[in-house]
Motif scaffolding. Sequence first.
Motif, PDB file in Angstrom:
ATOM      1  N   GLY A 302       0.800  -1.213   0.000  1.00 42.75           N
ATOM      2  CA  GLY A 302       0.000   0.000   0.000  1.00 42.75           C
ATOM      3  C   GLY A 302       0.835   1.266   0.000  1.00 42.75           C
ATOM      4  O   GLY A 302       1.901   1.346  -0.596  1.00 42.75           O
ATOM      5  N   TYR A 303       0.339   2.280   0.679  1.00 39.23           N
ATOM      6  CA  TYR A 303       0.954   3.585   0.905  1.00 39.23           C
ATOM      7  C   TYR A 303       0.877   4.479  -0.328  1.00 39.23           C
ATOM      8  O   TYR A 303       0.247   5.521  -0.294  1.00 39.23           O
ATOM      9  CB  TYR A 303       2.403   3.450   1.370  1.00 39.23           C
ATOM     10  CG  TYR A 303       3.038   4.795   1.708  1.00 39.23           C
ATOM     11  CD1 TYR A 303       2.737   5.428   2.904  1.00 39.23           C
ATOM     12  CD2 TYR A 303       3.896   5.429   0.819  1.00 39.23           C
ATOM     13  CE1 TYR A 303       3.291   6.668   3.223  1.00 39.23           C
ATOM     14  CE2 TYR A 303       4.455   6.676   1.118  1.00 39.23           C
ATOM     15  CZ  TYR A 303       4.143   7.279   2.316  1.00 39.23           C
ATOM     16  OH  TYR A 303       4.684   8.511   2.609  1.00 39.23           O
ATOM     17  N   TYR A 304       1.512   4.119  -1.444  1.00 38.38           N
ATOM     18  CA  TYR A 304       1.520   4.979  -2.624  1.00 38.38           C
ATOM     19  C   TYR A 304       0.159   4.958  -3.318  1.00 38.38           C
ATOM     20  O   TYR A 304      -0.466   3.897  -3.447  1.00 38.38           O
ATOM     21  CB  TYR A 304       2.621   4.549  -3.600  1.00 38.38           C
ATOM     22  CG  TYR A 304       3.998   4.700  -3.026  1.00 38.38           C
ATOM     23  CD1 TYR A 304       4.614   5.952  -2.957  1.00 38.38           C
ATOM     24  CD2 TYR A 304       4.689   3.594  -2.528  1.00 38.38           C
ATOM     25  CE1 TYR A 304       5.874   6.092  -2.404  1.00 38.38           C
ATOM     26  CE2 TYR A 304       5.954   3.727  -1.979  1.00 38.38           C
ATOM     27  CZ  TYR A 304       6.546   4.975  -1.912  1.00 38.38           C
ATOM     28  OH  TYR A 304       7.794   5.120  -1.357  1.00 38.38           O
ATOM     29  N   GLU A 305      -0.265   6.112  -3.762  1.00 37.29           N
ATOM     30  CA  GLU A 305      -1.549   6.228  -4.437  1.00 37.29           C
ATOM     31  C   GLU A 305      -1.581   7.511  -5.255  1.00 37.29           C
ATOM     32  O   GLU A 305      -0.906   8.487  -4.931  1.00 37.29           O
ATOM     33  CB  GLU A 305      -2.692   6.244  -3.421  1.00 37.29           C
ATOM     34  CG  GLU A 305      -2.592   7.393  -2.427  1.00 37.29           C
ATOM     35  CD  GLU A 305      -3.618   7.311  -1.317  1.00 37.29           C
ATOM     36  OE1 GLU A 305      -4.340   6.305  -1.257  1.00 37.29           O
ATOM     37  OE2 GLU A 305      -3.707   8.266  -0.510  1.00 37.29           O
ATOM     38  N   MET A 306      -2.349   7.502  -6.325  1.00 42.04           N
ATOM     39  CA  MET A 306      -2.546   8.730  -7.072  1.00 42.04           C
ATOM     40  C   MET A 306      -3.429   9.680  -6.262  1.00 42.04           C
ATOM     41  O   MET A 306      -4.339   9.242  -5.550  1.00 42.04           O
ATOM     42  CB  MET A 306      -3.198   8.445  -8.424  1.00 42.04           C
ATOM     43  CG  MET A 306      -2.260   7.822  -9.436  1.00 42.04           C
ATOM     44  SD  MET A 306      -2.884   7.953 -11.135  1.00 42.04           S
ATOM     45  CE  MET A 306      -4.452   7.120 -10.992  1.00 42.04           C
ATOM     46  N   ASN A 502      -6.730   3.522 -17.731  1.00 41.10           N
ATOM     47  CA  ASN A 502      -7.962   4.188 -17.311  1.00 41.10           C
ATOM     48  C   ASN A 502      -7.845   4.790 -15.914  1.00 41.10           C
ATOM     49  O   ASN A 502      -8.513   5.786 -15.604  1.00 41.10           O
ATOM     50  CB  ASN A 502      -9.138   3.217 -17.390  1.00 41.10           C
ATOM     51  CG  ASN A 502      -9.548   2.929 -18.824  1.00 41.10           C
ATOM     52  OD1 ASN A 502      -9.338   3.740 -19.725  1.00 41.10           O
ATOM     53  ND2 ASN A 502     -10.126   1.745 -19.048  1.00 41.10           N
ATOM     54  N   LYS A 503      -7.023   4.203 -15.051  1.00 40.10           N
ATOM     55  CA  LYS A 503      -6.746   4.816 -13.748  1.00 40.10           C
ATOM     56  C   LYS A 503      -6.237   6.241 -13.926  1.00 40.10           C
ATOM     57  O   LYS A 503      -6.629   7.172 -13.220  1.00 40.10           O
ATOM     58  CB  LYS A 503      -5.694   4.007 -12.987  1.00 40.10           C
ATOM     59  CG  LYS A 503      -6.164   2.774 -12.248  1.00 40.10           C
ATOM     60  CD  LYS A 503      -4.943   2.079 -11.637  1.00 40.10           C
ATOM     61  CE  LYS A 503      -5.305   0.819 -10.872  1.00 40.10           C
ATOM     62  NZ  LYS A 503      -5.921   1.134  -9.564  1.00 40.10           N
ATOM     63  N   VAL A 504      -5.307   6.387 -14.861  1.00 35.64           N
ATOM     64  CA  VAL A 504      -4.681   7.686 -15.104  1.00 35.64           C
ATOM     65  C   VAL A 504      -5.698   8.665 -15.679  1.00 35.64           C
ATOM     66  O   VAL A 504      -5.762   9.834 -15.276  1.00 35.64           O
ATOM     67  CB  VAL A 504      -3.469   7.526 -16.045  1.00 35.64           C
ATOM     68  CG1 VAL A 504      -2.844   8.872 -16.362  1.00 35.64           C
ATOM     69  CG2 VAL A 504      -2.431   6.591 -15.414  1.00 35.64           C
TER      70      VAL A 504
END
Length: 612
Positions: A302-306, A502-504
């Motif tokens: 975890g930790y990193y996220e947009m 698509n996340k981006v």
Amino acid sequence: MKYIGKLFILSLLIGMIISCEEVKLGGEFLDQQPTQVGFTTDSMFTSKQNADQVLTKAYSYAKFPFFSFFWPARMSGYGKGTLMDITDLGQQYGHSGAKILYYTGNYSASSYHPMVMYSYQSVKEGESNVPGDGAWNAIKYANKYLDHVDDIPDMTDEEKKTRKGEAHCLIAYRYIEMLKHLGGVPWIGKAYGVNEIPLTLERESVESLVNKIVDMLDLAASELPWHHSSSSDHLRFTKASALGFKLEVLLFAASPIFNADEPYHPDAAPYRYNWYGDYDVERWKRAEAAGKEFMDALTANGYYEMVEATGTTHRDYRQAYIDGYHTRGKKECLYCILPTKQVSEDVKTEWNELAMYAPWSYRGNSVSLEYVNMFPMLDGTDFPADFNWSNPPFNPFFDADGNPNRDPRLYETVLVNGDYYQNRTAQMWAQGNGYQKGLDLAANNRTAFHMRKFILERNNATSSGKPLNYAVLRLPEVFLSYAEAINEANGAPNATAYEMINKVRNRVGMPNLPAGMNKEQFRAALIKERALELGFEECRWFDLVRWKMEGNLTKKLHGLKITKKNDTAFAYKVFELPSRYWMTNWDSKWFFQAFPNSEVDKQYGLSQNPGW
């Protein structure tokens, strides 16, 4: 002549013996550049505090990419500019390497400046001693640190392990940069003693250098924490950094510039410094595996996220984009750096000359109409390729109610006519008010579009003195790289590839890509998405190089002259930007930099890149 070569190797490798004037004891780790105070090499490793300054010095050669003092490696030491200026997306009118050397075709192996990528020496800049670009200097200090870290008495084994990982990741990162600019380069994997100096230092093949970089990143990943718990450590490398860089180098290595049945240049055929010698889909599969390794680690740790928008307005999406690429301390950035120059009004002035607040002598970074036209409409449809600028069917930037009608990233990457700016409206039309009273911003800019990305705030009074943050590697780049590797490795995109891209897009309110694309269609959409998301982040040039997209470098580029007709209407006229040497004299040698003749002539085994 081997004596000359050995003298150079001696200066480079025994340069691992660090000058007592080059590092500082004490001070904040990484947030300031070490100053010069004298002490012996032995004393550098008598305490954690002292030794940290050696690693800090190595970090200081991870260059902030935009200032004239710190970024001329890419532009051969001439003035201000960005790497995007030599692509199809940018246009530079100021005193820069782009305009002076690349647009004219005057760049050569003899036009090198001591601050370039491959140089080891230093140069005086004004009254300050300014080191070279720092690839070899970073490697020198990192290797020296690795050679002595186990001798430091007041560090725990865990602390030593983490610091080793940082040094290993830094070495790999600088080799990736050289690989992208130059192809294979000599590998220096240790701090040599006087009696260990090799007679030659020949270039590594692409395969050998990529493997050594990947091995070092794997080692770094095994030593580093996934993230650092203290916010003061956000500038240090992490396991996430190492795995992200691993995907980056394997993606580059799998791309057609290296991975093809034919070399990129006829003179490259006998050698393997810039070409594997064949095409092998397994190279793409290796990149795909690296992408999956990163995603598995992200799922586990975890930790990193947009950064996601807090609302659904155009400004909400724009702010999420700003926070993701620029706001210090956000979890989207896997590795970011600050300028080594003191953050001050002086830094703001340097930055402003490059970007929005351009004085008359520099004119800042203009953006081509081709780039602006790449940004789609809000509903995801392409901006019309046959848009009639002479008789526009609709406002190209805002709807009838004055709301933006294009991808939100357009307005945060490029300053467009009619957008909000410094609590007023940007006037990019001829004779419109610019940043300073009386300055014709549109005429000064020349294309009607200015670089906006990285401008801290719209209010000059609150921008002064703010720390400048540059994301070397962000989560969206990893997602897009993984999607590309999946597509190329499997002959078509799968659900995961679509999910990544698509996340981006969804983060800025843009809809999903259409389903059912084939390999070529998805590739084109992916490369375009990288241009939209990663503008001015040193990606476009390398994407064109990786895919040998010479057509984008030789095509005519355009600007837009905007004339105000009344308070609500404008007239537009498309015009050609100045011609570039490449447009009529293209040679594939330009995909890579030349090695300085001054280095090749030392005859320690360095061979010149094809065509140079």
